[in-house]
Write a protein that holds these residues in place. Structure first.
Motif, mmCIF file in Angstrom:
data_model
loop_
_atom_site.group_PDB
_atom_site.id
_atom_site.type_symbol
_atom_site.label_atom_id
_atom_site.label_comp_id
_atom_site.label_asym_id
_atom_site.label_seq_id
_atom_site.Cartn_x
_atom_site.Cartn_y
_atom_site.Cartn_z
ATOM 1 N N UNK A 54 0.843 -1.192 0.000
ATOM 2 C CA UNK A 54 0.000 0.000 0.000
ATOM 3 C C UNK A 54 0.883 1.249 0.000
ATOM 4 N N UNK A 55 0.562 2.242 -0.817
ATOM 5 C CA UNK A 55 1.462 3.390 -0.989
ATOM 6 C C UNK A 55 1.497 4.300 0.237
ATOM 7 N N UNK A 56 2.717 4.608 0.680
ATOM 8 C CA UNK A 56 2.927 5.574 1.765
ATOM 9 C C UNK A 56 3.995 6.565 1.315
ATOM 10 N N UNK A 57 4.016 7.711 1.963
ATOM 11 C CA UNK A 57 4.995 8.746 1.661
ATOM 12 C C UNK A 57 5.869 9.031 2.865
ATOM 13 N N UNK A 58 6.914 9.803 2.638
ATOM 14 C CA UNK A 58 7.861 10.143 3.693
ATOM 15 C C UNK A 58 8.212 11.617 3.585
ATOM 16 N N UNK A 59 8.235 12.278 4.730
ATOM 17 C CA UNK A 59 8.765 13.642 4.824
ATOM 18 C C UNK A 59 9.992 13.559 5.730
ATOM 19 N N UNK A 67 17.752 8.149 9.731
ATOM 20 C CA UNK A 67 16.409 8.380 9.184
ATOM 21 C C UNK A 67 16.201 7.603 7.887
ATOM 22 N N UNK A 68 17.262 7.516 7.067
ATOM 23 C CA UNK A 68 17.135 6.741 5.829
ATOM 24 C C UNK A 68 16.975 5.252 6.116
ATOM 25 N N UNK A 100 -3.395 9.663 -3.386
ATOM 26 C CA UNK A 100 -2.157 9.123 -3.961
ATOM 27 C C UNK A 100 -1.443 8.207 -2.968
ATOM 28 N N UNK A 101 -1.549 8.503 -1.681
ATOM 29 C CA UNK A 101 -0.964 7.676 -0.632
ATOM 30 C C UNK A 101 -1.987 7.528 0.481
ATOM 31 N N UNK A 102 -1.808 6.490 1.301
ATOM 32 C CA UNK A 102 -2.708 6.273 2.421
ATOM 33 C C UNK A 102 -2.176 6.856 3.729
ATOM 34 N N UNK A 103 -0.854 7.073 3.811
ATOM 35 C CA UNK A 103 -0.248 7.554 5.051
ATOM 36 C C UNK A 103 1.128 8.111 4.728
ATOM 37 N N UNK A 104 1.698 8.848 5.683
ATOM 38 C CA UNK A 104 3.082 9.297 5.509
ATOM 39 C C UNK A 104 3.749 9.428 6.870
ATOM 40 N N UNK A 105 5.081 9.282 6.844
ATOM 41 C CA UNK A 105 5.920 9.372 8.041
ATOM 42 C C UNK A 105 6.671 10.691 8.006
ATOM 43 N N UNK A 106 6.632 11.426 9.118
ATOM 44 C CA UNK A 106 7.303 12.724 9.206
ATOM 45 C C UNK A 106 8.460 12.627 10.196
ATOM 46 N N UNK A 107 9.688 12.842 9.695
ATOM 47 C CA UNK A 107 10.896 12.823 10.525
ATOM 48 C C UNK A 107 11.453 14.243 10.537
ATOM 49 N N UNK A 108 11.289 14.991 11.616
ATOM 50 C CA UNK A 108 11.732 16.392 11.633
ATOM 51 C C UNK A 108 13.251 16.517 11.705
ATOM 52 N N UNK A 109 13.722 17.688 11.373
ATOM 53 C CA UNK A 109 15.151 17.973 11.398
ATOM 54 C C UNK A 109 15.680 17.853 12.834
#
Length: 392
Positions: A54-59, A67-68, A100-109
């Motif tokens: 299932x498509x997910x995104x990353x910030x 993080x990678x 376009x995606x179902x969820x995304x992960x946010x990793x702050x600076x």
């Protein structure tokens, strides 16, 4: 003599019904073609057991080796696939809204620096529950990734202090979970959902065809002839009319059960006899409800509308997708009025989990009650066949 005459009348009306079925394509589409298509459609849609990739995104605003590594681990899960990287949370949120995606992960600076300094950084994830299964499964993956992020740093820090792998494991996970899922160790959604949705579709067609076949006697001005063949006995008339349909629907239901339990190998510790009994109760209870719906409103259009509404609501009230005990109290009470709910409970208790029939006696009695519902409206159906005029 009376019994013999009634058996002869039932056979005559059944032959008449076979002739009507044979020259009316809508019966074969609704009784054979569409149920078979639904059977293969639902079971093939979930043949993997669970949704995969299932498509997910990353910030990833941190953009470090740590993080990678988290992103690669997320992409390695069976149910999730990282399809895009976004520069900001706003861009990722718009991608979720566009589907376009179902969820995304946010990793702050600064996440990695804070992890190494034991300052508890925040990692956020966002998921959409517009698709219940996708949202639930991705929530699990994203939660696991967040936990793995802190655990990997903790392992590195404890290893630097000279602790052995066993000591590190005990510190990070003091209690090990040994999970054994009952009856469905594969967590296959196909086993959970197809066994409720496919019978629900078949029941929908039984509802509609039952009301339609009785209503067309009025529509095509055949009702008096139909009753005359039964010597004006509405029980004999209905028995003859329903007999061919019952046999066809039983063949479809048993073919479905052979396919899912015999060919696909769905678990059924309850055994074959209970499956056969459940199939018979499903067909008879659905036909009983269809006759009852027509008896309440002896109109082709209105009775089919009621049957359609009841069948569609059955998918929500059965409890396969959302548990009935967690519904509001009025909805819990309403769920008892749907044959599919009792079918699903009998299947779940006696076939899927292998408990005794006594554990499901109330639901079995409810299905028998739906089968006997036409007794309440026999006089009204007979009166409609003799005196009503069809109104389009």
């Amino acid at each position: 003599m009376w019994l013999k005459a009634n058996i002869v009348n039932v056979a005559r009306i059944a032959r008449r019904e076979c002739y009507i079925l044979g020259r009316t394509p809508i019966y074969w589409f609704c009784m054979v073609v569409f149920p078979v298509l639904a059977m293969f459609l639902f079971t093939s849609m979930m043949h993997e057991g669970q949704p995969v990739d299932m498509p997910v995104g990353v910030v990833d605003q941190d953009n470090t080796a740590t993080s990678r590594q988290l992103v690669r681990r997320l992409d390695a899960f069976q149910t999730s696939r990282v399809v895009a990287h976004y520069p900001t949370v706003g861009a990722a949120r718009r991608a979720v809204q566009r589907g376009e995606i179902y969820a995304f992960l946010y990793i702050p600076r600064g996440t990695t620096d804070k992890l190494l300094a034991s300052r508890r950084p925040g990692i956020s994830f966002y998921y959409s529950m517009a698709h219940l299964a996708a949202g639930t499964l991705l929530y699990r993956d994203l939660t696991t990734i967040s936990t793995l992020g802190s655990a990997s740093v903790g392992m590195a820090a404890l290893s630097a202090r000279g602790l052995t792998p066993e000591q590190i494991q005990t510190f990070l996970q003091p209690i090990a979970i040994d999970l054994h899922q009952i009856s469905n160790p594969w967590s296959s959604y196909n086993i959970y959902l197809s066994t409720a949705f496919v019978p629900g579709v078949i029941m929908l067609f039984i509802f509609l065809i039952t009301a339609y076949s009785i209503g067309t006697e009025l529509k095509f001005d055949r009702s008096r002839q139909w009753l005359a063949m039964a010597d004006n006995d509405i029980v004999v008339a209905l028995a003859g009319k329903m007999l061919p349909q019952t046999l066809v629907f039983l063949a479809i239901v048993y073919a479905y059960m052979y396919y899912v339990f015999g060919v696909l190998g769905f678990p059924h510790p309850g055994g074959t006899l209970r499956i056969a009994m459940l199939g018979l109760l499903a067909v008879l209870s659905a036909q009983g409800f269809g006759i009852f719906a027509f008896g309440l409103m002896p109109s082709l259009r209105m009775s089919m509308s009621v049957c359609s509404l009841w069948a569609v609501l059955s998918f929500s009230m059965a409890g396969s997708a959302f548990p009935v005990p967690d519904m509001d109290t009025p909805l819990q009470a309403l769920s008892w009025l749907f044959p599919l709910r009792h079918y699903f409970m009998v299947y779940q208790i006696t076939v899927f989990n292998g408990y005794g029939l006594l554990d499901a006696w109330f639901h079995i009695a409810a299905l028998i009650g739906f089968t006997l519902l036409p007794l309440m409206v026999l006089r009204k159906i007979k009166n409609a066949m003799l005196t009503y005029v069809y109104i389009p």
